[in-house]
Design a protein around this motif. Structure first.
Motif, mmCIF file in Angstrom:
data_model
loop_
_atom_site.group_PDB
_atom_site.id
_atom_site.type_symbol
_atom_site.label_atom_id
_atom_site.label_comp_id
_atom_site.label_asym_id
_atom_site.label_seq_id
_atom_site.Cartn_x
_atom_site.Cartn_y
_atom_site.Cartn_z
ATOM 1 N N UNK A 178 0.846 -1.183 0.000
ATOM 2 C CA UNK A 178 0.000 0.000 0.000
ATOM 3 C C UNK A 178 0.893 1.249 0.000
ATOM 4 N N UNK A 179 0.295 2.414 0.185
ATOM 5 C CA UNK A 179 1.038 3.684 0.098
ATOM 6 C C UNK A 179 1.698 3.857 -1.266
ATOM 7 N N UNK A 180 1.168 3.180 -2.296
ATOM 8 C CA UNK A 180 1.828 3.213 -3.599
ATOM 9 C C UNK A 180 1.945 4.600 -4.197
ATOM 10 N N UNK A 181 0.895 5.431 -4.044
ATOM 11 C CA UNK A 181 0.964 6.777 -4.629
ATOM 12 C C UNK A 181 2.037 7.611 -3.940
ATOM 13 N N UNK A 182 2.223 7.421 -2.645
ATOM 14 C CA UNK A 182 3.254 8.156 -1.922
ATOM 15 C C UNK A 182 4.653 7.721 -2.357
ATOM 16 N N UNK A 183 4.894 6.412 -2.404
ATOM 17 C CA UNK A 183 6.214 5.921 -2.822
ATOM 18 C C UNK A 183 6.514 6.336 -4.269
ATOM 19 N N UNK A 184 5.503 6.294 -5.110
ATOM 20 C CA UNK A 184 5.670 6.727 -6.507
ATOM 21 C C UNK A 184 6.075 8.196 -6.555
ATOM 22 N N UNK A 185 5.358 9.041 -5.835
ATOM 23 C CA UNK A 185 5.604 10.486 -5.903
ATOM 24 C C UNK A 185 6.997 10.846 -5.404
ATOM 25 N N UNK A 186 7.363 10.371 -4.211
ATOM 26 C CA UNK A 186 8.636 10.813 -3.638
ATOM 27 C C UNK A 186 9.826 10.264 -4.413
ATOM 28 N N UNK A 187 9.675 9.086 -5.022
ATOM 29 C CA UNK A 187 10.791 8.554 -5.814
ATOM 30 C C UNK A 187 11.037 9.425 -7.048
ATOM 31 N N UNK A 188 9.976 9.913 -7.670
ATOM 32 C CA UNK A 188 10.141 10.807 -8.830
ATOM 33 C C UNK A 188 10.729 12.143 -8.411
ATOM 34 N N UNK A 189 10.281 12.655 -7.282
ATOM 35 C CA UNK A 189 10.836 13.914 -6.777
ATOM 36 C C UNK A 189 12.309 13.748 -6.397
ATOM 37 N N UNK A 190 12.662 12.618 -5.806
ATOM 38 C CA UNK A 190 14.061 12.373 -5.419
ATOM 39 C C UNK A 190 14.955 12.311 -6.651
ATOM 40 N N UNK A 191 14.498 11.621 -7.690
ATOM 41 C CA UNK A 191 15.287 11.543 -8.921
ATOM 42 C C UNK A 191 15.518 12.940 -9.495
ATOM 43 N N UNK A 192 14.475 13.763 -9.462
ATOM 44 C CA UNK A 192 14.605 15.133 -9.966
ATOM 45 C C UNK A 192 15.612 15.923 -9.135
ATOM 46 N N UNK A 193 15.539 15.799 -7.809
ATOM 47 C CA UNK A 193 16.461 16.533 -6.937
ATOM 48 C C UNK A 193 17.905 16.084 -7.133
ATOM 49 N N UNK A 194 18.088 14.808 -7.451
ATOM 50 C CA UNK A 194 19.440 14.273 -7.641
ATOM 51 C C UNK A 194 19.910 14.359 -9.089
ATOM 52 N N UNK A 195 19.056 14.957 -9.924
ATOM 53 C CA UNK A 195 19.379 15.140 -11.349
ATOM 54 C C UNK A 195 19.653 13.808 -12.037
ATOM 55 N N UNK A 196 18.783 12.837 -11.743
ATOM 56 C CA UNK A 196 18.906 11.509 -12.343
ATOM 57 C C UNK A 196 17.607 11.158 -13.067
ATOM 58 N N UNK A 197 17.718 10.346 -14.081
ATOM 59 C CA UNK A 197 16.537 9.781 -14.711
ATOM 60 C C UNK A 197 15.927 8.761 -13.768
ATOM 61 N N UNK A 198 14.591 8.768 -13.616
ATOM 62 C CA UNK A 198 13.956 7.793 -12.733
ATOM 63 C C UNK A 198 14.228 6.378 -13.223
ATOM 64 N N UNK A 199 14.443 6.201 -14.506
ATOM 65 C CA UNK A 199 14.718 4.869 -15.053
ATOM 66 C C UNK A 199 16.098 4.351 -14.679
ATOM 67 N N UNK A 200 16.957 5.222 -14.148
ATOM 68 C CA UNK A 200 18.303 4.825 -13.726
ATOM 69 C C UNK A 200 18.495 4.963 -12.222
ATOM 70 N N UNK A 201 17.417 5.228 -11.499
ATOM 71 C CA UNK A 201 17.536 5.545 -10.071
ATOM 72 C C UNK A 201 16.962 4.428 -9.204
ATOM 73 N N UNK A 202 17.570 4.239 -8.034
ATOM 74 C CA UNK A 202 17.107 3.236 -7.081
ATOM 75 C C UNK A 202 17.024 3.857 -5.685
#
Length: 399
Positions: A178-202
């Motif tokens: 559960x909490x899928x929308x939250x995990x989805x959102x923050x992972x995309x925001x983290x990739x943006x903050x770290x200047x990484x493509x979400x497809x290359x980020x973990x």
């Protein structure tokens, strides 16, 4: 050019949370809550431009329907109705049927109702909200966004229980998360903050609130998560026990406890509340600790220890790690809890940035620790689950 808004509805068994959100900025121009449905003090309150109002919700019809009808009048009164282009519904459980956001029709609504066995408190209420909204806003396209959808990318080895396989084939018993929308959102925001493509980020995403879960995210996809068949498993939470030996349930039943008493204890009287004996609220736990309360201190230690254990174990499904992300009401705001979790992760090389940790609270994002050993950071990102519902609704609307 006029604004376009999405009305977001989160329908509970005795409540209805709503917001009208700017689709471009994510700003909630109107937000409110209907609560205590079915009781004498049923009511609806909202905020608009800094003003707060509240009205009673009374009548012979469904209080969900009455609340949404009140909402229709409210959007017209506030001159928002003409700019609402869609309605997005948060639905807790999509089972294996719904792996992404879908446009709602009668077939979708019936499928949501048929999944009630997997979420008996949530899915029927969600369907009630959908039917009331379809009647109130017949000309607007409406969409269902599922908490479980993000986790449908988990591999079989992560979602399969070590139980008789007919329990899965016959009853769908498996890990859903559960909490899928939250995990989805923050992972995309983290990739943006770290200047990484979400497809290359973990990432390891750590949503800590009254409900709490951890999610391992590899290349932008959920590969494991701590909540399971229900939201009861995984981390210790405000009133939920988290992971527990199932033999305890059999033990209590043999002691004469009813099924209802057992699950009431595990869902509503455990977690922070059960261990501390004081409160389910993390702020109250910290305050009681400062006053020397031993139960509160133990609850703090159990919670932070278990979170750190889950974070460490979620290195296993990842091939690399860019960041640990803290989010949710506790994750975003509780400095002492984040600090203690980081202290428990010292073997992974994490060193707290004390100034960064102090600053990353009350709506502020930021890096709070670094690990040279893992070449990773720990960071705080405020979640915005409603905006995910808006974004995904708009994608389908524009197709």
């Amino acid at each position: 050019m006029s604004n376009s808004y999405v009305l977001v509805i989160n329908s509970g068994s005795s409540s209805l949370k709503f917001a009208v959100i700017n689709s471009a900025t994510g700003e909630a121009v109107l937000s409110g809550l209907g609560e205590c449905f079915g009781l004498e003090d049923s009511r609806m309150s909202w905020k608009f431009n800094g003003d707060k109002r509240e009205v009673a919700i009374q009548g012979d019809e469904s209080h969900h329907k009455l609340a949404i009808n009140t909402l229709v009048g409210l959007t017209e009164e506030l001159a928002l109705a003409q700019d609402i282009v869609a309605v997005g519904h948060r639905i807790v459980h999509g089972g294996e049927k719904f792996t992404q956001t879908v446009r709602i029709d009668e077939a979708v609504t019936q499928e949501i109702e048929q999944l009630a066995d997997l979420a008996p408190l949530h899915n029927p209420a969600g369907a009630i909200g959908i039917r009331a909204a379809l009647e109130a806003f017949p000309s607007l396209p409406q969409f269902a966004v599922f908490d479980t959808a993000f986790h449908q990318t988990m591999p079989k080895k992560a979602f399969t229980g070590a139980i008789c396989n007919t329990l899965y084939s016959d009853y769908g018993i498996r890990r859903y998360g559960f909490h899928g929308t939250s995990h989805y959102y923050v992972s995309r925001e983290a990739a943006h903050m770290l200047n990484k493509s979400i497809d290359d980020a973990s990432f390891i995403s750590v949503h800590l609130g009254n409900g709490a879960s951890v999610c391992a995210i590899e290349k932008g996809r959920s590969v494991d998560t701590s909540m399971g068949f229900t939201p009861l498993s995984g981390l210790m939470m405000g009133t939920r026990c988290g992971d527990l030996d199932p033999g305890i349930i059999e033990f209590l039943l043999k002691k004469g406890w009813s099924q209802e008493r057992v699950f009431d204890a595990l869902n509503k009287k455990s977690g922070f509340l059960g261990v501390s004996g004081v409160t389910s609220d993390a702020r109250g736990i910290l305050e009681a600790m400062e006053n020397g309360h031993e139960g509160a201190k133990l609850a703090f230690e159990v919670f932070t220890y278990r979170v750190a254990k889950y974070i460490s174990s979620y290195l296993v499904p990842l091939t690399s790690l860019d960041a640990i992300i803290f989010t949710g009401g506790i994750g975003e705001n509780s400095l002492p809890i984040r600090r203690e979790i980081l202290n428990n992760l010292k073997l992974l090389g994490f060193v707290e940035d004390e100034q960064g940790n102090e600053a990353a609270r009350f709506g502020n994002a930021g890096v709070i620790a670094r690990s040279e050993m893992l070449d990773a950071v720990a960071m705080v990102i405020p979640t915005n689950e409603e905006y995910v519902i808006v974004q995904q609704s708009m994608v389908l609307l524009n197709q």
